[in-house]
Motif scaffolding. Structure first.
Motif, mmCIF file in Angstrom:
data_model
loop_
_atom_site.group_PDB
_atom_site.id
_atom_site.type_symbol
_atom_site.label_atom_id
_atom_site.label_comp_id
_atom_site.label_asym_id
_atom_site.label_seq_id
_atom_site.Cartn_x
_atom_site.Cartn_y
_atom_site.Cartn_z
ATOM 1 N N GLY B 105 52.000 -61.349 84.621
ATOM 2 C CA GLY B 105 51.317 -60.744 85.761
ATOM 3 C C GLY B 105 51.683 -59.277 85.909
ATOM 4 O O GLY B 105 50.817 -58.436 86.185
ATOM 5 N N TYR B 106 52.963 -58.989 85.723
ATOM 6 C CA TYR B 106 53.412 -57.593 85.837
ATOM 7 C C TYR B 106 52.801 -56.749 84.729
ATOM 8 O O TYR B 106 52.339 -55.625 84.962
ATOM 9 C CB TYR B 106 54.934 -57.547 85.779
ATOM 10 N N GLN B 107 52.749 -57.310 83.510
ATOM 11 C CA GLN B 107 52.151 -56.574 82.385
ATOM 12 C C GLN B 107 50.669 -56.309 82.658
ATOM 13 O O GLN B 107 50.153 -55.230 82.375
ATOM 14 C CB GLN B 107 52.325 -57.355 81.081
ATOM 15 N N LYS B 108 50.000 -57.321 83.226
ATOM 16 C CA LYS B 108 48.576 -57.153 83.552
ATOM 17 C C LYS B 108 48.404 -56.018 84.568
ATOM 18 O O LYS B 108 47.511 -55.184 84.427
ATOM 19 C CB LYS B 108 48.014 -58.459 84.133
ATOM 20 N N ALA B 109 49.280 -56.003 85.571
ATOM 21 C CA ALA B 109 49.211 -54.944 86.586
ATOM 22 C C ALA B 109 49.429 -53.573 85.944
ATOM 23 O O ALA B 109 48.683 -52.616 86.227
ATOM 24 C CB ALA B 109 50.245 -55.198 87.679
ATOM 25 N N LEU B 110 50.418 -53.484 85.074
ATOM 26 C CA LEU B 110 50.687 -52.208 84.389
ATOM 27 C C LEU B 110 49.483 -51.776 83.557
ATOM 28 O O LEU B 110 49.108 -50.601 83.542
ATOM 29 C CB LEU B 110 51.912 -52.340 83.478
ATOM 30 N N ASP B 111 48.882 -52.741 82.852
ATOM 31 C CA ASP B 111 47.727 -52.424 82.000
ATOM 32 C C ASP B 111 46.545 -51.937 82.834
ATOM 33 O O ASP B 111 45.822 -51.009 82.435
ATOM 34 C CB ASP B 111 47.311 -53.649 81.169
ATOM 35 N N ILE B 112 46.336 -52.571 83.979
ATOM 36 C CA ILE B 112 45.227 -52.161 84.851
ATOM 37 C C ILE B 112 45.477 -50.745 85.366
ATOM 38 O O ILE B 112 44.575 -49.896 85.390
ATOM 39 C CB ILE B 112 45.062 -53.165 86.020
ATOM 40 N N MET B 113 46.727 -50.484 85.769
ATOM 41 C CA MET B 113 47.063 -49.140 86.269
ATOM 42 C C MET B 113 46.884 -48.104 85.167
ATOM 43 O O MET B 113 46.387 -47.000 85.392
ATOM 44 C CB MET B 113 48.510 -49.127 86.779
ATOM 45 N N LYS B 114 47.300 -48.492 83.961
ATOM 46 C CA LYS B 114 47.146 -47.583 82.815
ATOM 47 C C LYS B 114 45.660 -47.333 82.549
ATOM 48 O O LYS B 114 45.257 -46.218 82.207
ATOM 49 C CB LYS B 114 47.840 -48.195 81.582
ATOM 50 N N GLY B 115 44.839 -48.369 82.722
ATOM 51 C CA GLY B 115 43.396 -48.214 82.563
ATOM 52 C C GLY B 115 42.835 -47.205 83.550
ATOM 53 O O GLY B 115 41.976 -46.390 83.209
ATOM 54 N N ASP B 116 43.320 -47.266 84.791
ATOM 55 C CA ASP B 116 42.890 -46.271 85.789
ATOM 56 C C ASP B 116 43.250 -44.860 85.328
ATOM 57 O O ASP B 116 42.494 -43.909 85.546
ATOM 58 C CB ASP B 116 43.582 -46.541 87.138
ATOM 59 N N GLU B 117 44.420 -44.753 84.697
ATOM 60 C CA GLU B 117 44.866 -43.440 84.223
ATOM 61 C C GLU B 117 43.978 -42.955 83.072
ATOM 62 O O GLU B 117 43.611 -41.777 83.007
ATOM 63 C CB GLU B 117 46.338 -43.542 83.760
ATOM 64 N N VAL B 118 43.622 -43.881 82.183
ATOM 65 C CA VAL B 118 42.720 -43.533 81.071
ATOM 66 C C VAL B 118 41.369 -43.085 81.630
ATOM 67 O O VAL B 118 40.796 -42.089 81.194
ATOM 68 C CB VAL B 118 42.547 -44.746 80.120
ATOM 69 N N LEU B 119 40.892 -43.812 82.634
ATOM 70 C CA LEU B 119 39.608 -43.458 83.263
ATOM 71 C C LEU B 119 39.690 -42.068 83.891
ATOM 72 O O LEU B 119 38.757 -41.267 83.783
ATOM 73 C CB LEU B 119 39.255 -44.500 84.327
ATOM 74 N N ARG B 120 40.816 -41.798 84.541
ATOM 75 C CA ARG B 120 41.010 -40.487 85.169
ATOM 76 C C ARG B 120 40.959 -39.386 84.115
ATOM 77 O O ARG B 120 40.294 -38.361 84.290
ATOM 78 C CB ARG B 120 42.359 -40.448 85.893
ATOM 79 N N THR B 121 41.630 -39.631 82.993
ATOM 80 C CA THR B 121 41.663 -38.639 81.922
ATOM 81 C C THR B 121 40.262 -38.444 81.337
ATOM 82 O O THR B 121 39.818 -37.318 81.109
ATOM 83 C CB THR B 121 42.623 -39.086 80.802
ATOM 84 N N GLN B 122 39.556 -39.568 81.119
ATOM 85 C CA GLN B 122 38.201 -39.487 80.559
ATOM 86 C C GLN B 122 37.247 -38.779 81.510
ATOM 87 O O GLN B 122 36.293 -38.137 81.084
ATOM 88 C CB GLN B 122 37.661 -40.897 80.263
ATOM 89 N N SER B 123 37.517 -38.937 82.833
ATOM 90 C CA SER B 123 36.644 -38.298 83.821
ATOM 91 C C SER B 123 36.949 -36.825 83.976
ATOM 92 O O SER B 123 36.324 -36.151 84.793
ATOM 93 C CB SER B 123 36.815 -38.950 85.192
ATOM 94 N N GLY B 124 37.934 -36.337 83.277
ATOM 95 C CA GLY B 124 38.314 -34.936 83.404
ATOM 96 C C GLY B 124 39.284 -34.705 84.532
ATOM 97 O O GLY B 124 39.348 -33.624 85.104
ATOM 98 N N GLY B 125 40.054 -35.745 84.871
ATOM 99 C CA GLY B 125 41.048 -35.606 85.937
ATOM 100 C C GLY B 125 40.388 -35.654 87.290
ATOM 101 O O GLY B 125 39.179 -35.846 87.409
ATOM 102 N N ASN B 126 41.182 -35.498 88.327
ATOM 103 C CA ASN B 126 40.596 -35.440 89.661
ATOM 104 C C ASN B 126 41.420 -34.503 90.527
ATOM 105 O O ASN B 126 42.555 -34.171 90.236
ATOM 106 C CB ASN B 126 40.500 -36.838 90.286
ATOM 107 N N ALA B 127 40.789 -34.116 91.592
ATOM 108 C CA ALA B 127 41.418 -33.106 92.447
ATOM 109 C C ALA B 127 42.281 -33.709 93.536
ATOM 110 O O ALA B 127 42.832 -32.997 94.351
ATOM 111 C CB ALA B 127 40.331 -32.239 93.070
ATOM 112 N N GLY B 128 42.372 -35.031 93.555
ATOM 113 C CA GLY B 128 43.204 -35.656 94.578
ATOM 114 C C GLY B 128 42.539 -35.623 95.933
ATOM 115 O O GLY B 128 41.386 -35.238 96.075
ATOM 116 N N ARG B 129 43.284 -36.047 96.948
ATOM 117 C CA ARG B 129 42.705 -36.179 98.273
ATOM 118 C C ARG B 129 42.273 -34.849 98.863
ATOM 119 O O ARG B 129 41.344 -34.798 99.642
ATOM 120 C CB ARG B 129 43.712 -36.841 99.206
#
Lengths: 229, 343
Positions: B105-129
């Motif tokens: 479960g913890y590995q799955k959570a880490l992988d999902i979070m890492k996926g969000d990071e990959v998506l962020r990188t692919q999207s060209g980053g983000n400017a935050g709140r």
């Protein structure tokens, strides 16, 4: 003028958000209309959750905020609810069931603009007395098919007198037919029934006593066996 | 000799009897609770007063249901954000998650979070709140405690970001992960030469099952309509939809095993001490559990499925394609610990 500027800057921000979020497509270009239908004795409850994606916001809001003043008035809310429910049909065994609005909640326009807001409608219809046995309730939502995706589901009835047997839909879930069984309330027992029940209770009590005595004997025997072991 | 054999059999029977197994499970669950509470208190110990105030909510507050799969600022989460924490504070939070969840479960959570990071990188980053763009990524995750972490009184550990919502409610030795939302976008990505599919097993096991059904079974399992999204997503609390699909009890023993292995992908996210009794409880409702499918059955296609029982509601909903998946895990009788918190 200020409102117009505010609106255009908000639209620009939404567009920027939409462009930068294209990889994170959370229902951006569709109007999600999720219906849940509850069948209970004497009534049908319809719950409609409407979520416009950011890309269709302008199209949806144009039909709500008709005077384009950036505020959804009570009259505009009522008119929109009427328009939505006017596109919804409900039938029981080929008889129309007129729907009446019970409640409607509109989120802030900004929330809708961000693709986060949900317009929540609750409507109800009186269900005529049904014979015991199989029935069919049909639901059809034809509101904004040009931009919408649909979900339609029957809820598990709270009453034990209604049982859902099957749900049939068209591919897009615009239409849902619910096959269900209705059962009337159990009739009051006759004198003969009460007498039979009393006899049964006495029999159970006598039998129960017999079982209890046997259980005590069984436990005593087990204690004796354990002691001899 | 006969007495000795009987005594041995009696002892064996006693050891394997249900009350003994239950005592053992309760002890394991109590131990897990103590470890999770200690890890939660260790997080609090690293925080200054302002962050302590931000992480803690009363148990009966509306915060309990305030979670989403939307990115910030489309959805404003409360709690402490990983990006705002020091490294030791982040380490304490992730230590808590590793203790609260199973290894898988913890590995799955880490992988999902890492996926969000990959998506962020692919999207060209983000400017935050503070900027205009949506904010997501492995540091755009929030932790909140609804109720004070305790071994005796109910509380909920909320941990969530764009594609993960964990809501672990604990009441003494009892716990529930319902409702929780593991999702993924992208659903497949590569990190340091390793292919990561956070929800790959869920997908693959479901395709194995649907293809293991014969034509008649499959006709019962398949819903003849498109399911565009989760039916009971994050905001749809307190509802139970009528079950559809094929009744699991009509499947062969091997097919039933496939269903339970799919279910375990969600149940098994929580600590083993809570997952095992939960699986036993779900299996006990065999006669009233259903498996439903919508979409193509060719592996690699985008298809929706649902497993539903009296105490279980799982949905797997591709968002138009195979690379963006939303799922939900619920217990209609115990979402947010509604049943265990009463006891």
């Amino acid at each position: 003028m200020v409102r117009r500027l505010r609106r255009s800057s908000a639209a620009a921000a939404a567009a920027a958000l939409l462009c930068s979020v294209n990889l994170s497509a959370h229902r951006m270009d569709e109007y999600l209309q999720a219906a849940r239908i509850g069948i209970e004795p004497g009534r049908v409850d319809v719950e409609l959750y409407l979520t416009p994606g950011m890309a269709v916001f302008d199209s949806v809001i144009a039909a709500i905020d008709r005077d384009r003043d950036g505020i959804v008035s009570a009259v505009e809310k009522n008119d929109y609810v009427s328009a939505v429910l006017g596109a919804v049909t409900l039938r029981i065994d080929d008889r129309d069931l007129p729907l009446k609005t019970i409640a409607a909640t509109f989120p802030e326009l900004d929330a809708l603009r961000r693709g986060q807001g949900i317009i929540q409608l609750r409507a109800g219809a009186a269900l005529p007395a049904l014979n015991d046995g199989a029935h069919e309730l049909t639901f059809r939502n034809s509101h904004r098919p040009d931009v919408s995706v649909y979900l339609a589901n029957a809820l598990v009835p709270m009453s034990g007198r209604i049982a859902i047997n099957a749900q049939r839909r068209d591919h897009a879930q615009i239409a849902l037919a619910i096959d269900f069984t209705a059962r009337s309330e159990s009739k009051p027992a006759s004198i003969a029934g009460w007498f039979a029940a009393a006899v049964a209770i006495v029999a159970v009590l006598i039998g129960g006593g017999h079982i209890t005595r046997n259980a005590r004997r069984f436990h005593r025997a087990m204690r004796h066996r354990t002691a001899t072991l | 000799m006969v007495r000795l054999a009987a005594l041995t059999l009696g002892i064996l029977a006693a050891l394997t009897s249900t009350p003994f197994a239950q005592r053992s499970q309760t002890t394991a669950a109590a131990d897990a609770t103590r470890q999770i509470v200690a890890a939660a208190q260790a997080v609090v110990a690293t925080l200054d007063e302002s962050k302590k105030a931000r992480v803690q909510f009363p148990f009966d507050s509306p915060q309990k249901t305030r979670w989403s799969n939307l990115p910030s600022p489309m959805y404003a989460r409360d709690g402490i954000r990983l990006a705002d924490l020091t490294q030791p504070q982040r380490d304490a939070v992730m230590k808590l998650m590793s203790v609260a969840l199973s290894r898988e479960g913890y590995q799955k959570a880490l992988d999902i979070m890492k996926g969000d990071e990959v998506l962020r990188t692919q999207s060209g980053g983000n400017a935050g709140r503070g900027g205009r763009g949506p904010s997501f990524g492995e540091l755009e995750y929030y932790l909140a405690f609804v109720g004070a972490p305790s071994t005796t009184t109910p509380w909920t550990l909320m941990f969530g970001g764009h594609h993960l919502g964990i809501n672990l409610t604990m009441a003494g030795p009892q716990a529930t992960l319902a409702p929780s939302l593991p999702a993924a976008q992208p659903a497949t990505f590569t990190i340091e030469g390793r292919t990561v599919r956070p929800l790959g097993d869920e997908n693959d096991k479901a395709f194995v099952l649907i293809n293991a059904l014969d034509d008649k079974q499959r006709a019962q399992a398949i819903i003849g309509s498109k399911v565009a999204d989760l039916v009971l997503g994050p905001t749809q609390n307190g509802r139970t939809i009528a079950p559809e699909g094929i009744r699991v009890s009509t499947l062969s023993a091997q097919q039933q095993m496939m269903v339970w292995e799919i279910v375990r992908e969600w149940v098994g996210i929580s600590h083993d001490a809570f997952a095992e009794p939960r699986m036993t409880e779900i299996r006990s409702h065999l006669n009233d559990t259903y498996f439903a499918w919508s979409g193509p059955i060719t592996k690699g296609s985008a298809a929706y499925f649902r497993v539903q029982g009296p105490t279980l509601h799982i949905e797997y909903a591709p968002q138009g394609n195979v690379d963006h998946i939303h799922t939900i895990y619920r217990d209609p009788t115990n979402d947010y610990g509604s049943a265990i918190a009463k006891k």
